[in-house]
Write an enzyme that holds these catalytic residues in place. Sequence first.
Site, PDB file in Angstrom:
ATOM      1  N   ASP A  16      -6.596  -0.107  -6.259  1.00  0.00           N
ATOM      2  CA  ASP A  16      -7.262   0.817  -5.334  1.00  0.00           C
ATOM      3  C   ASP A  16      -7.111   0.264  -3.919  1.00  0.00           C
ATOM      4  O   ASP A  16      -7.604  -0.821  -3.614  1.00  0.00           O
ATOM      5  CB  ASP A  16      -8.742   0.948  -5.713  1.00  0.00           C
ATOM      6  CG  ASP A  16      -9.430   2.095  -4.989  1.00  0.00           C
ATOM      7  OD1 ASP A  16      -8.749   2.841  -4.262  1.00  0.00           O
ATOM      8  OD2 ASP A  16     -10.652   2.242  -5.162  1.00  0.00           O
ATOM      9  N   ASP A 111      -3.843   6.708  -3.014  1.00  0.00           N
ATOM     10  CA  ASP A 111      -4.245   5.314  -2.800  1.00  0.00           C
ATOM     11  C   ASP A 111      -4.756   4.589  -4.037  1.00  0.00           C
ATOM     12  O   ASP A 111      -5.277   3.481  -3.931  1.00  0.00           O
ATOM     13  CB  ASP A 111      -5.317   5.245  -1.700  1.00  0.00           C
ATOM     14  CG  ASP A 111      -6.589   5.989  -2.085  1.00  0.00           C
ATOM     15  OD1 ASP A 111      -6.531   6.856  -2.969  1.00  0.00           O
ATOM     16  OD2 ASP A 111      -7.631   5.698  -1.477  1.00  0.00           O
ATOM     17  N   GLU A 112      -4.595   5.155  -5.218  1.00  0.00           N
ATOM     18  CA  GLU A 112      -5.014   4.427  -6.412  1.00  0.00           C
ATOM     19  C   GLU A 112      -4.193   4.840  -7.627  1.00  0.00           C
ATOM     20  O   GLU A 112      -3.684   5.960  -7.707  1.00  0.00           O
ATOM     21  CB  GLU A 112      -6.506   4.601  -6.693  1.00  0.00           C
ATOM     22  CG  GLU A 112      -6.942   6.010  -7.003  1.00  0.00           C
ATOM     23  CD  GLU A 112      -8.407   6.081  -7.416  1.00  0.00           C
ATOM     24  OE1 GLU A 112      -8.858   5.235  -8.210  1.00  0.00           O
ATOM     25  OE2 GLU A 112      -9.091   7.006  -6.943  1.00  0.00           O
TER      26      GLU A 112
END
Length: 364
Positions: A16, A111-112
Amino acid sequence: MEKIVSEKTRKIIHIDMDAFYASVEQRDFPELRNKALAVGGSPDGRGVVATASYEARAYGVRSAMSSRQALQLCPHLMFTRPRFDIYREVSKQIRAIFTRYTDLIEPLSLDEAYLDVTEDKQGIGSAIEIAKAIKTAICEELGLTASAGVSINKFIAKIASDYQKPDGLTFIGPSKIIAFLEQLPIEKFFGVGKVTAHKMKSMGIHTGKELKQFSENELIRRFGKSGKFFYHMVRGEDSRPVKPNRIVKSISIEDTFETDLKEEQEMLKELKKLCGKLEKRLEEKAKQGRTVTLKIKFADFTQITRSKTSMFYLNVADDIFQQVTDLFSKANMEDKKVRLLGVTISNFYDADLEKLNNPQLRLF
């Protein structure tokens, strides 16, 4: 001591990125570094924060918060417009780093992502060492930080990645899972939002250990289908595999306006633009769908959605806009100001085809 074991223990990493949008902006613009920064929103109090830097989070500023509220918490807050094309490009670079170690990558957003490194490409063998290597590469090559969670399933790995943010790495092995979850505050559990946490606390549930005292049937009675999920999550049970090709169930485009829209013609003009953007997204994903959903958020932050399902598959802006226009005409817009408009398309052709080929799934 309780220990979770499975027939074949998997090695799962959840990566993350830390305050992703804000961190990219601070990396690219030195004048924003070490400053309380909001990506999205505006200094005049309009709009909504997309991401806040950790300097801003220290004042309580959070994503999805109105700019007005953010400024009340942090009067010196700086604002910058999102650059989604840049974020998408950086996300691709991060993904390239992941592929050095495994092809079993399940992105959840820009983003993860989950990574299954049970069998890694480089034969490292240690999920912890792989997570360290990924974090180092992201830092040295991209100038950004990420937090990682390592465990035997997706649920625990995701909780672990959030445990020591920012720039953290948390490993929760099989022998530690039960004890870790029992001491964890209920609001830290993935899937437990503010409303659910408040309800649980009213029931005397403040930690995982207290949640564990309730039977599955009791949790289902109190929380519906989510109760079943809560029952298994507090026991660290999650058999979901990492799926490299996640099924896209819908594609959406929306826009928040700096000035509230007052005239219906203005709104229709913006909706036509959104349909044009949606056509491009559908083309990129090679998708066409039957259900169009219109989303309208008003100046007072109330929101409505209206949907319509066609007999035909849609992927052209004009056809989508025709459906949107019909939905818009049925919404009560008299004397209302609009701050956000969105258009979503779903019920894709490939999903319907799967239903037709599977007699256990119904199309209509």
